[in-house]
Enzyme design. Structure first.
Site, PDB file in Angstrom:
ATOM      1  CD  GLU A  27       4.543  -7.024  22.346  1.00  0.00           C
ATOM      2  OE1 GLU A  27       4.657  -6.170  21.423  1.00  0.00           O
ATOM      3  OE2 GLU A  27       3.468  -7.057  22.960  1.00  0.00           O
ATOM      4  CG  ASN A  43       6.247  -8.907  29.213  1.00  0.00           C
ATOM      5  OD1 ASN A  43       5.649  -9.890  29.802  1.00  0.00           O
ATOM      6  ND2 ASN A  43       5.647  -7.986  28.620  1.00  0.00           N
ATOM      7  CG  HIS A  86      -2.814  -9.171  26.012  1.00  0.00           C
ATOM      8  ND1 HIS A  86      -3.424  -8.217  26.926  1.00  0.00           N
ATOM      9  CD2 HIS A  86      -1.464  -8.493  26.017  1.00  0.00           C
ATOM     10  CE1 HIS A  86      -2.552  -7.286  27.136  1.00  0.00           C
ATOM     11  NE2 HIS A  86      -1.274  -7.524  26.683  1.00  0.00           N
ATOM     12  CD  GLU A 138       1.560  -6.669  28.716  1.00  0.00           C
ATOM     13  OE1 GLU A 138       0.768  -6.533  27.653  1.00  0.00           O
ATOM     14  OE2 GLU A 138       2.727  -6.327  28.748  1.00  0.00           O
ATOM     15  CG  ASP A 177      -6.601  -8.187  28.263  1.00  0.00           C
ATOM     16  OD1 ASP A 177      -6.079  -9.078  27.437  1.00  0.00           O
ATOM     17  OD2 ASP A 177      -6.535  -6.841  28.162  1.00  0.00           O
TER      18      ASP A 177
HETATM   19  C1  XIL Z   1      -1.163  -1.346  25.172  1.00  0.00           C
HETATM   20  C2  XIL Z   1      -1.846  -0.154  25.986  1.00  0.00           C
HETATM   21  O1  XIL Z   1      -2.826  -0.831  26.795  1.00  0.00           O
HETATM   22  C3  XIL Z   1      -2.415   0.997  25.251  1.00  0.00           C
HETATM   23  O2  XIL Z   1      -3.135   1.861  25.928  1.00  0.00           O
HETATM   24  C4  XIL Z   1      -1.772   1.424  24.069  1.00  0.00           C
HETATM   25  O3  XIL Z   1      -2.395   2.272  23.309  1.00  0.00           O
HETATM   26  C5  XIL Z   1      -0.912   0.314  23.188  1.00  0.00           C
HETATM   27  O4  XIL Z   1      -0.403  -0.494  24.195  1.00  0.00           O
HETATM   28  N1  XIL Z   1       1.568  -5.635  24.760  1.00  0.00           N
HETATM   29  C6  XIL Z   1       2.136  -4.702  25.835  1.00  0.00           C
HETATM   30  C7  XIL Z   1       1.644  -3.436  26.286  1.00  0.00           C
HETATM   31  O5  XIL Z   1       3.346  -5.015  25.994  1.00  0.00           O
HETATM   32  O6  XIL Z   1       2.360  -2.445  26.457  1.00  0.00           O
HETATM   33  C8  XIL Z   1       0.340  -3.159  25.438  1.00  0.00           C
HETATM   34  O7  XIL Z   1      -0.287  -2.176  26.275  1.00  0.00           O
HETATM   35  C9  XIL Z   1      -0.654  -4.223  25.025  1.00  0.00           C
HETATM   36  C10 XIL Z   1       0.207  -5.405  24.432  1.00  0.00           C
END
Ligand code: XIL
Length: 362
Positions: free
Chosen positions: A167, A209, A245, A274, A276
Site C-alpha cells: 500500500e 501489494n 478486498h 487478500e 474477500d
Molecule cells: C488486517 C487484518 O485482517 C486485521 O486482523 C488487522 O487488525 C488489520 O489488518 N490490507 C492488508 C492486510 O494488507 O494486512 C490487512 O489485514 C487488511 C488490509
C-alpha cells in the site's frame, strides 16, 4: 475414443474397489487445493493477532483445532494475517517475536503448503517505538535494513513470496506520506527494500501489494510506472499483487484480468492476495440467497481473472470463515465476506471456486 479407453481402464479398478479418480488422471478435486491447476497456489490468511486480540476468543490458529483442520485440508498456501507485521514480530527495538510466525511456517511445512510473507514496508501496524521514536535519517534507514535482513533472513528458503512493499500509493497514485520510511527517506527506499529482501533470501519472489488496483486507474498507472522503473534499474522485483478486498456496493472487478495482464507483460508474476467479498447485511444479520449468489459470482470474477493470466501463480483469500473475518470489525454493517459460515459450512462461493478450479485443471 479417449472416453472409451478411460471407461475400459476404470472398470477393473472399480471392481478392485479402487478410486476411479486414478483413471481420470487428474485427482477428483474434493478440496480447493486438490481442484486447482498445478501451477496455481490456493491460499488463506491465517487468523491471529491484529483485530483478533480484542475479540472474545483465544488465538484462532493456536487453539481452534477444527479451524486448523480446514486450513490444512483446503489450502496449499498460507499468509500470516498479522503475525509477520512489524508491530507483532518486532515489538521492541531490540526484540523480535518470531514464535507465532514460526508456528505457521512449521504448520505449512507439515501440510505441504507454501507461505506468503506479509509485510516489510507499510504505513500501518508499526510498533509504537518506531512510530513515536525520533531517529535520524541514517538511523531510520538502518532500522529498516536490519529489520528486513533479520526477518527475511530468519525465514530464508521458507517463503514463496514476500509482500515487500504494501500500500505505498494513495488513491491519487502518489506515494503515501503516512509511510514513515517513504516520508523520511524518500521513495527510493522502496528499491532498497527490494534489494535487501533479495539479499536476505534470493529465492523468494518479491511483490508489490495493494488494494484499489482491481480496476484500471491512476493507482494502477503508478504501479505500472514504478514496476517499469524498478525493472529498468535491475531491482529484484518479481510480482504485482491485487489484495482484492471487495464490497458488493461497488460491483465486480470485471477489468481485473486486463490490469494483471499489464504486469504480466512486464515479465512479472501476479497474484490475488487478500480476497474477500463483503455485503450489507439485512436486519436479520443473515444474507439472502440472492446476496450469496452475487457474492459467489464476485469470487468467480476474481479467480477467472487470475486463471486468464499466465503468470498469476497465487490466489489467496483473506480468511476462509466468517468466524474470524476482519470485515465486521472494520466495516460496520457489512459482513459475511468469506466462503464459509462460522461453523465452516460452505457457502455458494466455496463451490463456485472449486468448480471453476476443477474446470481449469482439465
Ligand atoms: C488486517 C487484518 O485482517 C486485521 O486482523 C488487522 O487488525 C488489520 O489488518 N490490507 C492488508 C492486510 O494488507 O494486512 C490487512 O489485514 C487488511 C488490509
Amino acid at each position: 475414443m479417449r472416453k472409451a479407453l478411460v471407461a475400459f481402464l476404470t472398470l477393473p479398478l472399480l471392481a478392485l474397489g479402487a478410486q476411479p479418480a486414478v483413471a481420470h488422471g487428474h485427482g477428483h478435486g474434493k478440496t480447493l487445493r486438490a481442484a486447482a491447476p498445478r501451477d496455481l497456489r490456493i491460499g488463506s490468511a491465517v487468523a491471529g493477532g491484529g483485530h483478533h486480540v480484542d475479540q472474545p476468543y483465544p488465538d484462532p490458529f493456536t487453539y481452534d483445532r477444527p479451524y486448523r483442520k480446514v486450513l490444512a485440508r483446503e489450502f496449499n498456501s498460507v499468509s500470516p494475517e498479522n503475525q509477520m507485521k512489524w508491530e507483532f514480530i518486532h515489538p521492541e527495538r531490540n526484540r523480535y517475536n518470531f514464535g507465532p510466525a514460526d508456528a505457521i511456517v512449521r504448520f505449512a511445512r507439515a501440510n505441504g503448503q507454501v507461505v506468503r510473507g506479509h509485510t516489510l514496508l507499510w504505513h500501518s501496524q508499526n510498533p509504537a517505538w518506531l512510530n513515536e521514536g525520533t531517529f535520524t535519517k541514517a538511523e531510520l534507514r538502518s532500522i529498516l535494513k536490519s529489520h528486513i535482513f533479520t526477518v527475511v533472513g530468519h525465514y530464508r528458503g521458507q517463503i514463496q513470496q514476500w509482500d515487500v512493499a504494501n500500500e505505498i500509493f494513495n488513491e491519487n497514485g502518489e506515494y503515501r506520506q503516512e509511510n514513515i520510511f517513504i516520508a523520511e527517506l524518500g521513495p527510493g527506499i522502496v528499491a532498497d527494500a527490494f534489494r535487501w529482501a533479495h539479499q536476505a533470501d534470493p529465492k523468494a519472489q518479491l511483490f508489490l501489494n495493494d488494494y484499489g488496483v482491481e480496476w484500471p486507474g491512476v493507482k494502477v498507472d503508478a504501479y505500472e510506472s514504478l514496476a517499469k522503473q524498478l525493472l529498468a534499474q535491475r531491482v529484484p522485483l518479481h510480482g504485482f499483487a491485487s489484495q482484492a478486498h471487495l464490497s458488493m456496493r461497488y460491483g465486480a472487478p470485471d477489468q481485473l484480468a486486463g490490469v494483471l495482464q499489464r504486469f504480466d507483460d512486464l515479465g512479472l508474476h501476479t497474484a490475488i492476495t487478500e480476497l474477500d467479498v463483503r455485503m450489507d447485511l439485512p436486519a436479520s444479520g443473515v444474507p439472502t440467497a440472492e446476496q450469496l449468489t452475487t457474492q459467489a459470482s464476485y469470487y468467480k470474477t476474481v479467480l477467472d481473472a487470475c486463471l486468464a493470466v499466465d503468470g498469476c501463480n497465487s490466489f489467496t483469500i483473506w480468511g476462509f470463515t466468517d468466524k474470524y473475518s476482519w470485515v465486521p470489525v472494520f466495516f460496520p454493517s457489512e459482513g459475511a465476506a468469506t466462503i464459509m459460515w462460522d461453523d465452516f459450512a460452505k457457502k455458494p462461493a466455496y463451490y463456485t471456486l472449486r468448480d471453476t478450479l476443477r474446470a481449469a485443471r482439465r
